[in-house]
Design an enzyme around this catalytic site. Sequence first.
Site, PDB file in Angstrom:
ATOM      1  CG  ASP A   9      -5.467  -0.061   0.881  1.00 47.74           C
ATOM      2  OD1 ASP A   9      -4.324  -0.029   1.394  1.00 47.74           O
ATOM      3  OD2 ASP A   9      -6.504   0.109   1.544  1.00 47.74           O
ATOM      4  CG  ASP A 102      -1.190   2.515   3.286  1.00 43.41           C
ATOM      5  OD1 ASP A 102      -1.733   3.637   3.237  1.00 43.41           O
ATOM      6  OD2 ASP A 102      -1.529   1.627   4.096  1.00 43.41           O
ATOM      7  CD  GLU A 103      -5.887   4.644   1.442  1.00 45.25           C
ATOM      8  OE1 GLU A 103      -6.983   4.431   0.871  1.00 45.25           O
ATOM      9  OE2 GLU A 103      -5.779   5.332   2.464  1.00 45.25           O
TER      10      GLU A 103
END
Length: 394
Positions: A9, A102-103
């Site tokens: 993350d 963003d993961e």
Amino acid sequence: MNRAIVHIDMNTFFVSCERLTNSELNGIPLIIGGGDRGVVASCSYEARRFGVRSAMPIQMALRLCPQAKVMKGDMELYSRLSHEVTEIIQEKAPVAEKASIDEFYLDITGMDKFYGSYKWTDELSRRITKETGLPLTFALSVNKTVSKIGTGEGKQKQNLEIPEHLVQSFLNPLSVRKIPMVGDKTFQLLSRIGIRTIKTLSEMPAEALQRMIGQNGIELWKKANGIDNNPVEPYTERKSISTEHTFSQDTIDMDKLGRVILGMVEKLSYQLRSEQWLTSTVTVKIRYANFDTETKQCRVQYTSADHILTQAAMDLFGRLYQRRMRLRLIGVRFSGLVRGTYQIDLFNDTEEMLALYQAMDRMKNRYGFDAVMRCAGASFKPNTKNEILKRKTD
């Protein structure tokens, strides 16, 4: 062999991207969002200490943290940096899934035989930060659910490794809110019967949860017991989504053509939001009765909002349709896609507009796409005979 699943993350991703380009933003409360009546898309840890959270109205956020600096956000910058991170991960990881902008999930099962799963992941994370300048948190465990919960618990503290024999002891004291599929309504429902921790939830009979929540009750019970067999799905970037409508009879009816465009845009916009995509390019295609085909496209700020994309499509159609000749086909395509949740694209819209889209999407999810739509596009009824839905991937 136990699986080794990593969840990565990127910490406060939008904020970190902005700070890369402007060091004066370091250390101050920062909110990424839009307008006085917009919502918070992301915020720094300095702002979170005052109670600011994502999806919160900007006005409420500024009441909690009046000294915060509010920035509109730059989706092109965020997309470019996300792509850089993706390339580093895909170069090193045997199997990688990009869950959002963003993961990431990585399946590194078997790495312990050669190198050590935690050591390998730690070196990868250091490389990402060194080459991009972006901070991140990772957690390593036996499945996607536990790893994702682990990054949430490790943020701003440490990266976590949760081996199989420690999974339940790690989960038990946590709030049921930590389970990814638990929203406010489910939490309130569980709280009313005294279930607030994962331990209590894991001890509840699965059949009782199913009767209370439905089929999701079984999945919830499994996650509370650290069970998640969902695979890490290799990531391939979708390039575009599109739809075409072929008329049963060639037409020059402008009102009808406008309604069809509106209906197609509404359908594709809903698909964008459902699959967490944002688009930056709108293309309209027309085919005349003599089979001449023409297209025209334009760039828009990254979005999945119907009203923005409808305006762009209608403007393109007006510039494209110059010959007073009947049309046999019309099409709309969205391309230049990036991952992003629905809140991200509405930098310039109001809290009321966001609430409207969320309410419409909930009804569509529950009752089907035709459950609620704009009146102007209600006459557009796509079917397999006159509509072709195209999904282009790498």
